[in-house]
Write a protein that holds these residues in place. Structure first.
Motif, PDB file in Angstrom:
ATOM      1  N   SER A 118       0.016  10.594  -3.517  1.00 30.30           N
ATOM      2  CA  SER A 118      -1.433  10.721  -3.731  1.00 30.30           C
ATOM      3  C   SER A 118      -1.858  12.101  -4.206  1.00 30.30           C
ATOM      4  CB  SER A 118      -2.186  10.367  -2.446  1.00 30.30           C
ATOM      5  OG  SER A 118      -1.752  11.190  -1.382  1.00 30.30           O
ATOM      6  N   LYS A 142       2.091  -2.274  -3.979  1.00 28.23           N
ATOM      7  CA  LYS A 142       1.485  -1.822  -2.716  1.00 28.23           C
ATOM      8  C   LYS A 142       1.352  -0.306  -2.694  1.00 28.23           C
ATOM      9  CE  LYS A 142       1.960  -2.280   2.298  1.00 28.23           C
ATOM     10  NZ  LYS A 142       2.768  -2.863   3.405  1.00 28.23           N
ATOM     11  N   LYS A 143       2.381   0.385  -3.161  1.00 27.58           N
ATOM     12  CA  LYS A 143       2.343   1.851  -3.174  1.00 27.58           C
ATOM     13  C   LYS A 143       1.268   2.353  -4.123  1.00 27.58           C
ATOM     14  CE  LYS A 143       5.288   5.928  -3.528  1.00 27.58           C
ATOM     15  NZ  LYS A 143       6.679   6.426  -3.602  1.00 27.58           N
ATOM     16  N   SER A 146      -2.156   1.957  -2.656  1.00 26.66           N
ATOM     17  CA  SER A 146      -2.373   2.975  -1.634  1.00 26.66           C
ATOM     18  C   SER A 146      -2.742   4.311  -2.285  1.00 26.66           C
ATOM     19  CB  SER A 146      -1.109   3.139  -0.789  1.00 26.66           C
ATOM     20  OG  SER A 146      -1.261   4.180   0.147  1.00 26.66           O
ATOM     21  N   SER A 149      -6.343   4.228  -3.509  1.00 22.49           N
ATOM     22  CA  SER A 149      -7.270   4.408  -2.388  1.00 22.49           C
ATOM     23  C   SER A 149      -7.368   5.871  -1.982  1.00 22.49           C
ATOM     24  CB  SER A 149      -6.801   3.554  -1.202  1.00 22.49           C
ATOM     25  OG  SER A 149      -7.646   3.751  -0.083  1.00 22.49           O
ATOM     26  N   ASP A 150      -6.227   6.546  -1.901  1.00 22.18           N
ATOM     27  CA  ASP A 150      -6.216   7.954  -1.488  1.00 22.18           C
ATOM     28  C   ASP A 150      -6.927   8.843  -2.509  1.00 22.18           C
ATOM     29  OD1 ASP A 150      -4.822   7.335   0.795  1.00 22.18           O
ATOM     30  OD2 ASP A 150      -2.862   7.856  -0.033  1.00 22.18           O
TER      31      ASP A 150
END
Length: 221
Positions: A118, A142-143, A146, A149-150
């Motif tokens: 991130s 999925k990574k 994530s 989002s970060d």
């Protein structure tokens, strides 16, 4: 900078693609664009990004890039040097655009995957997906979600949101999984400035406006 000139011309083409047929540009316009793309190339330098953008420009014009051999050699030489994330990413996706430039990209793809976190900008995250897809690597969706989002927790300007739209479009998410990202459309539009009560634009310039518009189109497809 020459790279900025290329981005400006590409932004014009993005608007043309989004709102009108590609015939929006005349033959003279296309010739001028090609000269601009070629003028940005420096085969004596060490940055593959301007070369990638030049090849992308030709691709958007449905034209054959005239210096394929030199470009392929440049990308291969880039990957033979000590690993640097951005240079590796643009070398891989640039070579992929050339179609017939075969790279031994398995090792560099693994190195790109190892650097994913991130702390990267959304631009770096987006282009890394393009590179991994070009290298035919399985994408860890999925990574990436994530990381999106970060990044959005720290940076939710319209340009970043546009990258999110482009990125989730590249991830091939199913319709239900895409729904949360439609909020980025309304948020990005609300950040735009208004002209004459009719037109929306972004203070950062033509490319930001074009990039947001194209991101909305890609997400809505």
């Amino acid at each position: 900078m020459k790279t900025d000139r290329i981005v400006a011309f590409l932004s014009l083409f993005v608007i043309g693609q989004a709102l009108t047929p590609s015939s929006f540009f005349s033959t003279i316009d296309k010739s001028r664009l090609k000269r601009t793309f070629l003028s940005a190339i420096d085969f004596n330098g060490d940055d593959p990004k301007p070369l990638y953008l030049s090849i992308l420009g030709y691709s958007l014009l449905d034209a054959e890039f005239p210096k394929k051999t030199e470009a392929c050699t440049f990308f291969k030489d880039t990957l033979n040097k000590p690993f640097k994330f951005d240079k590796a990413v643009f070398a891989v996706i640039g070579a992929n655009l050339l179609k017939q430039c075969q790279l031994n990209s398995a090792n560099v793809a693994k190195q790109i995957e190892e650097k994913l976190d991130s702390k990267l900008s959304m631009s770096q995250v987006y282009h890394s997906v393009l590179a991994l897809k070009a290298a035919k690597r399985e994408i860890n969706v999925k990574k990436y979600l994530s990381m999106i989002s970060d990044v959005l927790k720290k940076d939710s300007v319209a340009f970043t949101q546009a990258y999110v739209m482009h990125l989730v479009a590249e991830l091939g998410l199913k319709k239900e999984a895409l729904k949360p990202y439609f909020n980025e459309i309304s948020d990005a539009v609300q950040q735009a400035d208004e002209a004459d009560g009719v037109h929306l634009f972004y203070e950062n310039g033509l490319f930001t406006t074009a990039f947001v518009v194209d991101g909305i189109y890609r997400l809505a497809e």
